[in-house]
Design a protein around this motif. Structure first.
Motif, mmCIF file in Angstrom:
data_model
loop_
_atom_site.group_PDB
_atom_site.id
_atom_site.type_symbol
_atom_site.label_atom_id
_atom_site.label_comp_id
_atom_site.label_asym_id
_atom_site.label_seq_id
_atom_site.Cartn_x
_atom_site.Cartn_y
_atom_site.Cartn_z
ATOM 1 N N ARG A 108 -22.688 28.197 -43.155
ATOM 2 C CA ARG A 108 -22.715 29.118 -43.773
ATOM 3 C C ARG A 108 -22.576 31.236 -42.730
ATOM 4 N NH1 ARG A 108 -26.709 33.095 -44.377
ATOM 5 N NH2 ARG A 108 -28.545 32.120 -42.731
ATOM 6 N N HIS A 109 -23.175 30.741 -41.497
ATOM 7 C CA HIS A 109 -22.574 32.238 -40.154
ATOM 8 C C HIS A 109 -21.464 32.251 -40.812
ATOM 9 C CE1 HIS A 109 -23.642 34.463 -36.565
ATOM 10 N NE2 HIS A 109 -24.557 34.558 -37.266
ATOM 11 N N ASP A 110 -20.784 31.020 -39.999
ATOM 12 C CA ASP A 110 -19.187 31.852 -40.132
ATOM 13 C C ASP A 110 -19.125 32.552 -41.646
ATOM 14 O OD1 ASP A 110 -19.793 30.695 -37.240
ATOM 15 O OD2 ASP A 110 -18.723 29.292 -37.963
ATOM 16 N N TRP A 111 -18.810 31.496 -42.315
ATOM 17 C CA TRP A 111 -18.403 32.482 -44.172
ATOM 18 C C TRP A 111 -19.120 33.601 -43.614
ATOM 19 C CZ3 TRP A 111 -14.608 29.546 -43.696
ATOM 20 C CH2 TRP A 111 -14.513 28.315 -43.926
ATOM 21 N N MET A 112 -20.028 33.521 -43.659
ATOM 22 C CA MET A 112 -20.862 35.164 -43.915
ATOM 23 C C MET A 112 -19.947 36.206 -43.096
ATOM 24 S SD MET A 112 -22.897 35.257 -46.434
ATOM 25 C CE MET A 112 -23.813 36.925 -46.147
ATOM 26 N N ASN A 113 -19.463 35.938 -42.031
ATOM 27 C CA ASN A 113 -18.613 36.921 -40.938
ATOM 28 C C ASN A 113 -17.608 36.732 -41.411
ATOM 29 O OD1 ASN A 113 -21.513 37.149 -38.855
ATOM 30 N ND2 ASN A 113 -19.865 35.339 -37.702
ATOM 31 N N GLU A 114 -16.605 36.297 -41.317
ATOM 32 C CA GLU A 114 -15.078 36.480 -42.241
ATOM 33 C C GLU A 114 -16.092 37.117 -43.839
ATOM 34 O OE1 GLU A 114 -13.165 35.644 -41.274
ATOM 35 O OE2 GLU A 114 -13.139 34.030 -39.743
ATOM 36 N N LEU A 115 -16.289 36.609 -44.388
ATOM 37 C CA LEU A 115 -16.649 38.015 -45.723
ATOM 38 C C LEU A 115 -16.883 39.126 -46.062
ATOM 39 C CD1 LEU A 115 -18.314 35.660 -47.916
ATOM 40 C CD2 LEU A 115 -15.940 35.724 -48.672
ATOM 41 N N GLN A 116 -17.713 39.260 -45.017
ATOM 42 C CA GLN A 116 -18.148 41.117 -44.118
ATOM 43 C C GLN A 116 -16.907 41.146 -43.677
ATOM 44 O OE1 GLN A 116 -21.979 40.752 -41.892
ATOM 45 N NE2 GLN A 116 -22.642 39.865 -43.220
ATOM 46 N N ILE A 117 -15.850 40.753 -43.144
ATOM 47 C CA ILE A 117 -14.750 41.689 -42.411
ATOM 48 C C ILE A 117 -14.500 41.261 -43.035
ATOM 49 C CG2 ILE A 117 -13.106 40.851 -40.645
ATOM 50 C CD1 ILE A 117 -14.577 38.671 -39.244
ATOM 51 N N LEU A 118 -13.603 40.911 -44.275
ATOM 52 C CA LEU A 118 -12.945 40.632 -45.549
ATOM 53 C C LEU A 118 -13.540 42.100 -46.298
ATOM 54 C CD1 LEU A 118 -10.577 39.408 -47.851
ATOM 55 C CD2 LEU A 118 -12.762 38.342 -48.199
ATOM 56 N N TYR A 119 -14.618 42.336 -46.711
ATOM 57 C CA TYR A 119 -14.822 43.283 -47.138
ATOM 58 C C TYR A 119 -15.170 44.614 -47.411
ATOM 59 C CZ TYR A 119 -18.766 46.134 -49.957
ATOM 60 O OH TYR A 119 -19.222 47.320 -50.990
ATOM 61 N N GLY A 120 -14.817 44.550 -45.031
ATOM 62 C CA GLY A 120 -14.978 46.014 -44.540
ATOM 63 C C GLY A 120 -13.330 46.640 -45.488
ATOM 64 N N TYR A 121 -12.062 44.964 -44.426
ATOM 65 C CA TYR A 121 -11.045 45.983 -44.707
ATOM 66 C C TYR A 121 -10.838 46.261 -46.108
ATOM 67 C CZ TYR A 121 -10.194 44.260 -40.714
ATOM 68 O OH TYR A 121 -9.734 43.512 -38.724
ATOM 69 N N LEU A 122 -11.170 45.915 -47.001
ATOM 70 C CA LEU A 122 -10.986 45.500 -48.763
ATOM 71 C C LEU A 122 -11.691 47.831 -49.034
ATOM 72 C CD1 LEU A 122 -11.945 42.579 -50.538
ATOM 73 C CD2 LEU A 122 -9.630 44.012 -50.152
ATOM 74 N N ARG A 123 -13.167 47.974 -48.385
ATOM 75 C CA ARG A 123 -13.292 48.905 -48.041
ATOM 76 C C ARG A 123 -12.902 50.412 -47.208
ATOM 77 N NH1 ARG A 123 -18.948 49.750 -48.782
ATOM 78 N NH2 ARG A 123 -18.602 51.688 -49.041
ATOM 79 N N LEU A 124 -12.405 49.494 -46.996
ATOM 80 C CA LEU A 124 -10.656 50.544 -45.894
ATOM 81 C C LEU A 124 -9.530 50.835 -46.481
ATOM 82 C CD1 LEU A 124 -12.550 49.777 -42.632
ATOM 83 C CD2 LEU A 124 -12.664 51.828 -43.578
ATOM 84 N N ASN A 125 -9.511 49.733 -47.460
ATOM 85 C CA ASN A 125 -8.276 49.396 -48.154
ATOM 86 C C ASN A 125 -7.502 48.922 -47.060
ATOM 87 O OD1 ASN A 125 -6.269 49.698 -50.495
ATOM 88 N ND2 ASN A 125 -6.260 51.838 -50.142
ATOM 89 N N LYS A 126 -7.585 47.631 -46.619
ATOM 90 C CA LYS A 126 -6.362 47.595 -45.483
ATOM 91 C C LYS A 126 -6.182 46.110 -46.407
ATOM 92 C CE LYS A 126 -7.558 49.863 -41.972
ATOM 93 N NZ LYS A 126 -7.739 50.062 -40.008
ATOM 94 N N PRO A 127 -5.927 45.796 -47.127
ATOM 95 C CA PRO A 127 -4.925 45.017 -48.191
ATOM 96 C C PRO A 127 -4.119 43.648 -47.382
ATOM 97 C CG PRO A 127 -4.008 46.542 -48.745
ATOM 98 C CD PRO A 127 -4.864 47.597 -48.158
ATOM 99 N N ASP A 128 -3.515 44.072 -46.126
ATOM 100 C CA ASP A 128 -2.399 43.049 -45.438
ATOM 101 C C ASP A 128 -3.609 42.738 -44.293
ATOM 102 O OD1 ASP A 128 -0.219 43.868 -46.221
ATOM 103 O OD2 ASP A 128 0.111 45.234 -45.244
ATOM 104 N N LYS A 129 -5.196 43.298 -43.527
ATOM 105 C CA LYS A 129 -6.058 43.249 -42.517
ATOM 106 C C LYS A 129 -6.538 41.986 -43.215
ATOM 107 C CE LYS A 129 -4.916 45.326 -39.099
ATOM 108 N NZ LYS A 129 -4.786 44.518 -37.779
ATOM 109 N N ALA A 130 -7.043 41.816 -45.121
ATOM 110 C CA ALA A 130 -7.728 41.454 -45.727
ATOM 111 C C ALA A 130 -6.964 39.936 -46.176
ATOM 112 C CB ALA A 130 -8.075 41.785 -47.635
ATOM 113 N N VAL A 131 -5.690 40.003 -46.145
ATOM 114 C CA VAL A 131 -4.729 38.981 -46.684
ATOM 115 C C VAL A 131 -4.463 37.524 -45.295
ATOM 116 C CG1 VAL A 131 -2.689 37.766 -47.224
ATOM 117 C CG2 VAL A 131 -3.769 39.828 -47.997
ATOM 118 N N ASP A 132 -4.690 38.514 -44.599
ATOM 119 C CA ASP A 132 -5.353 37.819 -43.101
ATOM 120 C C ASP A 132 -6.480 37.039 -42.647
ATOM 121 O OD1 ASP A 132 -2.290 38.476 -42.304
ATOM 122 O OD2 ASP A 132 -2.840 40.376 -40.957
#
Length: 252
Positions: free
Chosen positions: A79-103
């Motif tokens: 759960r901790h690992d998934w939360m870290n990944e989701l936070q990174i994903l959310y950050g890229y989406l907020r920064l409008n970096k779809p390529d990074k979010a796809v990665d």
């Protein structure tokens, strides 16, 4: 300690039979010592059986508690690992970096596929060990790649023996992995089946303690059921790079 107490209680119970046996010897012509001996033996036997059942029940309860605790730790770590990944994903989406979010999404998908293949490998002990590895080892990261459609329980091996051998191979690196001065220790495992054998490719990069004897210890883990094909030798430096393939020939 528990085994010692159990042995002492059992020994004391059977030694107590000396009393009715002595009465039989002292009064051989009377009937009551025989009845006394029979009842005493029955009572002791009942007591010993009850003690064995209680000890077995307590042992099973401890094993269940330990398994539940391990499962909770594993789920918490995942759960901790998934939360870290989701936070990174959310950050890229907020920064409008779809390529990074796809990665990030691709990385999450790959991890989920990896865990799914491990859970379906067909040997419960091995699957549990690999899935919970991150919760019991903080000196080395384990990456596992399993060939699609590979199920060890469908192969002509003694599952328990094969499982213990593979776990032993991983533990050789686990217990030798030293805290890295830079980067991290990584062990990559790839399971794949060829025509006449099961093969596991190992690739370790990191720092090892007593590295010279690693190959010898690995060979002991597969003695009688597999063989090591030594690959790249470690460079003459603190950071070790090792590659090897363990071959498990299919029984005829």
């Amino acid at each position: 300690m528990m085994f010692r107490n159990r042995t002492l209680w059992g020994l004391a119970a059977w030694i107590s039979l000396a009393l009715p046996v002595t009465s039989v010897i002292l009064w051989p012509d009377t009937w009551w010592p025989l009845i006394f001996l029979a009842f005493w033996t029955l009572a002791i036997g009942t007591l010993v059986v009850m003690m064995e059942r209680r000890i077995h029940r307590e042992h099973c309860e401890r094993l269940l508690t330990r398994a539940q605790s391990s499962a909770i730790k594993t789920l918490s770590h995942h759960r901790h690992d998934w939360m870290n990944e989701l936070q990174i994903l959310y950050g890229y989406l907020r920064l409008n970096k779809p390529d990074k979010a796809v990665d990030v999404v691709d990385r999450i998908r790959a991890r989920m596929e990896q865990d799914s293949r491990i859970s379906q490998i067909g040997v419960t002990e091995l699957a549990s060990f690999l899935l919970s590895f991150r919760t019991v080892c903080d000196t080395m990261r384990l990456d596992v790649d399993i060939q699609d459609g590979l199920y060890l329980d469908r192969m002509p091996y003694a599952a328990e023996k094969l499982s213990k051998s593979i776990i032993g191979l991983v533990n050789v690196f686990r217990f030798r992995a030293a805290s890295p001065s830079g980067g991290e220790n990584v062990l990559k495992m790839a399971f794949y089946r060829q025509a006449d054998e099961l093969s596991i490719a190992f690739e370790y990069e990191g720092e090892l303690a007593a590295a010279d004897s690693v190959t010898e210890e690995l060979a002991r883990c597969v003695e009688g059921i597999g063989q090591i094909d030594q690959g790249e030798e470690p460079a003459e430096q603190t950071r070790q790079a090792r590659t090897m393939v363990i071959h498990f020939p299919l029984p005829a």
